[in-house]
Design an enzyme around this catalytic site. Sequence first.
Site, short mmCIF file in Angstrom:
data_model
loop_
_atom_site.label_atom_id
_atom_site.label_comp_id
_atom_site.label_asym_id
_atom_site.label_seq_id
_atom_site.Cartn_x
_atom_site.Cartn_y
_atom_site.Cartn_z
N ASN A 97 0.82 -1.21 0.00
CA ASN A 97 0.00 0.00 0.00
C ASN A 97 0.86 1.27 0.00
OD1 ASN A 97 0.46 -1.52 2.35
ND2 ASN A 97 -0.82 -0.21 3.59
N PRO A 99 -0.44 4.72 0.83
CA PRO A 99 -1.51 5.67 1.17
C PRO A 99 -1.00 7.11 1.23
CG PRO A 99 -0.75 4.54 3.15
CD PRO A 99 0.01 3.95 2.00
N CYS A 282 -7.85 4.80 -4.55
CA CYS A 282 -6.84 5.32 -5.50
C CYS A 282 -7.02 6.76 -5.95
CB CYS A 282 -6.80 4.41 -6.72
SG CYS A 282 -6.27 2.75 -6.33
N LYS A 285 -6.10 9.75 -3.53
CA LYS A 285 -4.69 9.73 -3.09
C LYS A 285 -3.73 9.98 -4.26
CE LYS A 285 -3.14 4.93 -3.14
NZ LYS A 285 -2.15 4.91 -4.22
N1 LIG Z 1 -6.88 -1.34 -5.02
C1 LIG Z 1 -6.82 -1.13 -6.31
O1 LIG Z 1 -7.82 -1.28 -7.02
C2 LIG Z 1 -5.54 -0.73 -6.97
C3 LIG Z 1 -5.45 -0.75 -8.37
C4 LIG Z 1 -4.25 -0.38 -8.99
C5 LIG Z 1 -3.17 -0.01 -8.22
N2 LIG Z 1 -3.27 0.01 -6.86
C6 LIG Z 1 -2.07 0.33 -6.09
O2 LIG Z 1 -1.48 -0.91 -5.68
C7 LIG Z 1 -0.90 -0.79 -4.38
C8 LIG Z 1 -1.51 -1.82 -3.45
O3 LIG Z 1 -2.88 -1.52 -3.27
P1 LIG Z 1 -3.86 -2.54 -2.55
O4 LIG Z 1 -5.22 -1.97 -2.70
O5 LIG Z 1 -3.57 -3.90 -3.02
O6 LIG Z 1 -3.35 -2.38 -1.03
P2 LIG Z 1 -3.72 -3.29 0.21
O7 LIG Z 1 -3.62 -2.43 1.41
O8 LIG Z 1 -4.97 -4.05 -0.07
O9 LIG Z 1 -2.53 -4.38 0.27
C9 LIG Z 1 -1.21 -4.07 0.59
C10 LIG Z 1 -0.64 -5.22 1.43
O10 LIG Z 1 0.75 -5.02 1.58
C11 LIG Z 1 1.14 -5.54 2.84
N3 LIG Z 1 2.45 -4.99 3.20
C12 LIG Z 1 2.80 -3.71 3.38
N4 LIG Z 1 4.11 -3.60 3.65
C13 LIG Z 1 4.61 -4.86 3.65
C14 LIG Z 1 5.92 -5.40 3.85
N5 LIG Z 1 6.97 -4.62 4.08
N6 LIG Z 1 6.08 -6.74 3.80
C15 LIG Z 1 5.01 -7.56 3.56
N7 LIG Z 1 3.77 -7.10 3.33
C16 LIG Z 1 3.57 -5.75 3.38
C17 LIG Z 1 0.01 -5.13 3.75
O11 LIG Z 1 -0.03 -5.94 4.91
C18 LIG Z 1 -1.21 -5.32 2.83
O12 LIG Z 1 -1.83 -6.57 3.02
C19 LIG Z 1 -1.11 0.65 -3.97
O13 LIG Z 1 0.02 1.38 -4.32
C20 LIG Z 1 -2.30 1.08 -4.81
O14 LIG Z 1 -2.29 2.47 -5.05
C21 LIG Z 1 -4.42 -0.36 -6.23
O1 LIG Z 2 -18.75 7.32 -14.45
C1 LIG Z 2 -18.30 7.07 -13.33
C2 LIG Z 2 -17.28 6.13 -13.11
C3 LIG Z 2 -16.84 5.92 -11.82
N1 LIG Z 2 -17.37 6.60 -10.77
C4 LIG Z 2 -16.87 6.36 -9.41
O2 LIG Z 2 -15.47 6.50 -9.40
C5 LIG Z 2 -14.89 5.67 -8.39
C6 LIG Z 2 -13.79 4.81 -8.96
O3 LIG Z 2 -14.34 3.84 -9.82
P1 LIG Z 2 -13.44 2.83 -10.68
O4 LIG Z 2 -12.41 3.59 -11.39
O5 LIG Z 2 -14.34 2.01 -11.50
O6 LIG Z 2 -12.82 1.89 -9.55
P2 LIG Z 2 -11.36 1.77 -8.91
O7 LIG Z 2 -11.23 0.40 -8.40
O8 LIG Z 2 -11.13 2.90 -7.98
O9 LIG Z 2 -10.34 1.89 -10.14
C7 LIG Z 2 -9.60 3.07 -10.44
O10 LIG Z 2 -8.46 3.14 -9.64
C8 LIG Z 2 -7.58 1.98 -9.78
C9 LIG Z 2 -6.50 2.16 -8.75
O11 LIG Z 2 -5.46 2.96 -9.18
C10 LIG Z 2 -7.08 1.94 -11.20
O12 LIG Z 2 -6.20 0.83 -11.35
C11 LIG Z 2 -8.26 1.82 -12.15
O13 LIG Z 2 -7.80 1.83 -13.50
C12 LIG Z 2 -9.21 2.99 -11.91
O14 LIG Z 2 -10.37 2.84 -12.72
C13 LIG Z 2 -16.05 4.85 -7.82
O15 LIG Z 2 -16.49 5.44 -6.62
C14 LIG Z 2 -17.10 4.95 -8.89
O16 LIG Z 2 -18.39 4.80 -8.40
C15 LIG Z 2 -18.38 7.52 -10.98
O17 LIG Z 2 -18.87 8.13 -10.04
N2 LIG Z 2 -18.83 7.73 -12.26
#
Ligand SMILES: NC(=O)c1ccc[n+]([C@@H]2O[C@H](COP(=O)([O-])OP(=O)(O)OC[C@H]3O[C@@H](n4cnc5c(N)ncnc54)[C@H](O)[C@@H]3O)[C@@H](O)[C@H]2O)c1
Ligand SMILES: O=c1ccn([C@@H]2O[C@H](COP(=O)(O)OP(=O)(O)O[C@H]3O[C@H](CO)[C@@H](O)[C@H](O)[C@H]3O)[C@@H](O)[C@H]2O)c(=O)[nH]1
Length: 489
Positions: A97, A99, A282, A285
Site C-alpha cells: 500500500n 496511502p 486510489c 490519493k
Molecule cells: N486497489 C486497487 O484497485 C488498486 C489498483 C491499482 C493499483 N493500486 C495500487 O497498488 C498498491 C496496493 O494496493 P492494494 O489496494 O492492493 O493495497 P492493500 O492495502 O490491499 O494491500 C497491501 C498489502 O501489503 C502488505 N504490506 C505492506 N508492507 C509490507 C511489507 N513490508 N512486507 C510484507 N507485506 C507488506 C500489507 O499488509 C497489505 O496486506 C497501492 O500502491 C495502490 O495504489 C491499487
Molecule cells: O462514471 C463514473 C465512473 C466511476 N465513478 C466512481 O469512481 C470511483 C472509482 O471507480 P473505478 O475507477 O471504477 O474503480 P477503482 O477500483 O477505484 O479503479 C480506479 O483506480 C484503480 C486504482 O489505481 C485503477 O487501477 C483503475 O484503473 C481505476 O479505474 C467509484 O467510486 C465509482 O463509483 C463515478 O462516479 N462515475
Amino acid sequence: MAEHPKLGIRTNRICCIGAGYVGGPTMATIALKCPHLQVDIVDMNEERISRWNSDDLPIYEPGLGEVVKACRGKNLFFSTDVKKGVEEADIIFASVNTPTKTQGVGKGRAADLRFIESVGRTIAQFANRSKIVIEKSTVPIKTAEAIARVLSANEAASGSRKNFWILSNPEFLAEGTAMADLDQPDRVLIGGQDQDAIGVLVDIYANWVPRERILCTNLWSSELSKLVANAFLAQRVSSINSISRLCERTGADVKEVSRAVGADTRIGPKFLNASVGFGGSCFQKDILNLVYICQQFGLEEEGAYWQQVVDMNDHQKVTFTSKIIQALFNTVTKKKIAVFGFAFKKDTGDVRETPALLVCDMLMKDGAIVHVYDPKVAIEDALQEFKYHDLEVNQSQFIFSTSAEEACDGAHAIVVLTEWDEFKKYDYQKFYSKMMKPAFLFDGRNMLDHAGLEKIGFEVHALGKARVATEHHHQDFVMRAGSKPLGTS
Ligand SMILES: NC(=O)c1ccc[n+]([C@@H]2O[C@H](COP(=O)([O-])OP(=O)(O)OC[C@H]3O[C@@H](n4cnc5c(N)ncnc54)[C@H](O)[C@@H]3O)[C@@H](O)[C@H]2O)c1
Ligand SMILES: O=c1ccn([C@@H]2O[C@H](COP(=O)(O)OP(=O)(O)O[C@H]3O[C@H](CO)[C@@H](O)[C@H](O)[C@H]3O)[C@@H](O)[C@H]2O)c(=O)[nH]1
C-alpha cells in the site's frame, strides 16, 4: 530451469510482497495463465494470509475465488514468510500500500512510502542473488530511484556484487472487475532501463496479453502515467458531476447530456456517470500525490488545476447530502434514513474513501439514525473507515440492516449510494408502504426507474435532473384548488 543467458537469474519463480486488492488478483492471474511459473505471495499480515489460504478470501472480487481455487497449492502459494519468498524468487513484485501521508511534511497530499521503502530494505536484507524488482504499487515519479539507492547502498556496504534491475509495472485494474481487467487489459505498462530485464517481464505477460498491448517506456514515464491515468479518469467524474449541478438548475438532464457528449468518439461514452462522488483507495490519493509532485517542482498552477478535481468531488458529496437535509424540511433529527450501499462502487466490499462515509457522517451530525444495507460490507469495516478518518460514530445512530426492506421500515427516506444491481430489482411498492410519508428517495447513482418510483408515490431526487414530477404534483394541487397552473392559458 536454466538461467537467463544475459541476466544470470532464474525466471521461473515469482514472489509478490503484498497480498492485497492488487497483489492477490494479479498474482492469481499470472499463476493461472503461466502454469510453468511458481508464484509466491507473501504478506506480513497473518490474518490476511490465513484467509487467502481458506475458502473465505480476504477480498470480494467476482471470479477471484475460482482462479485461486484452481491454482492454490499447485503454482500459487500464500505465506507470511517474506524472507523465504525473497530468497527463492528472482523476480519480485512490490504490491504494498502507498496511502496518503497522515503526518509530517506533505501531510494529506504526499504518498506515504514507508511500506515501499520497507520492501526495498527487506529485499536488501534477504536477497541472496541478483533479482528483478518490480514496482507494482502506485508510486510518485522517481520512486524507482529511491528503491535503487536503498538496494545499492546496502550492496556497497556488504561488499557483495549482486545486481538489482528495477522495473515499473503499474496496475490498472478496477475493483469489482479486476479479474476481467487482468484477463484482457487495455494495456500492460512496463518501464525500465535494462532491455533484458524488461524482456523478462514482457515474456511473462505475453503468455496471455497480445504483444502490441504491452507498452514499454522509460521508468519515469511509466511511474507518472499511472498517476495521470487516474487523474484523467477522476477528472471525467468531477467534470460530469459539476455539469449535473448545472442540469438541476436549468432543466437539462445529465444522463442525456452524458449520452450526447460521450457519443463523440473523441470523448467516448465511458466514465461519464454523474454520482454522489468518486471513492476508492486510489483516485483521491493519486491526484493529491500528483498535486504534491507538481508543487515540489514549483508548478503551482498545474497542481491547482488537478486539485480542483478533488475539491469538486468533496463539493459533490456535501451538496448531495445538503439536498437530502433540505428536502426533509431542513431537519433529519431522529429521522430514520435507509442507506442503500456503503461500498465505494458495486461488486466490491471495499469501503476505502467511499462517499458513503461523508454522507452518513453529515446525516448523523444532523441527528439522523442511519440504517445501512450493503450486500458485501461488514459494519466493522465501515466503523474502521470512520475511525481511520478520525470521525466519531455514535453507534445508536449507525445501524447495519440485514436487508434493504428492514432498512426501509419506518424510514423517511431512501438514499442510494452504491450502484449494486440488486437495488434495481426491489419491490419498491412494498418499501413505500412501510415508510413514513412523504417518502423520499435520493438516487446518488442515477440508477433507478425514477418515473416508476414517482408513480408509486415517492418524492424522487435524481442527480442532474430538475424535479419535474414535483411541479406536476404541485400543479395538480393548484388545479384542484381551482386555479390555473403556470404555462396554461
Ligand atoms: N486497489 C486497487 O484497485 C488498486 C489498483 C491499482 C493499483 N493500486 C495500487 O497498488 C498498491 C496496493 O494496493 P492494494 O489496494 O492492493 O493495497 P492493500 O492495502 O490491499 O494491500 C497491501 C498489502 O501489503 C502488505 N504490506 C505492506 N508492507 C509490507 C511489507 N513490508 N512486507 C510484507 N507485506 C507488506 C500489507 O499488509 C497489505 O496486506 C497501492 O500502491 C495502490 O495504489 C491499487
Ligand atoms: O462514471 C463514473 C465512473 C466511476 N465513478 C466512481 O469512481 C470511483 C472509482 O471507480 P473505478 O475507477 O471504477 O474503480 P477503482 O477500483 O477505484 O479503479 C480506479 O483506480 C484503480 C486504482 O489505481 C485503477 O487501477 C483503475 O484503473 C481505476 O479505474 C467509484 O467510486 C465509482 O463509483 C463515478 O462516479 N462515475
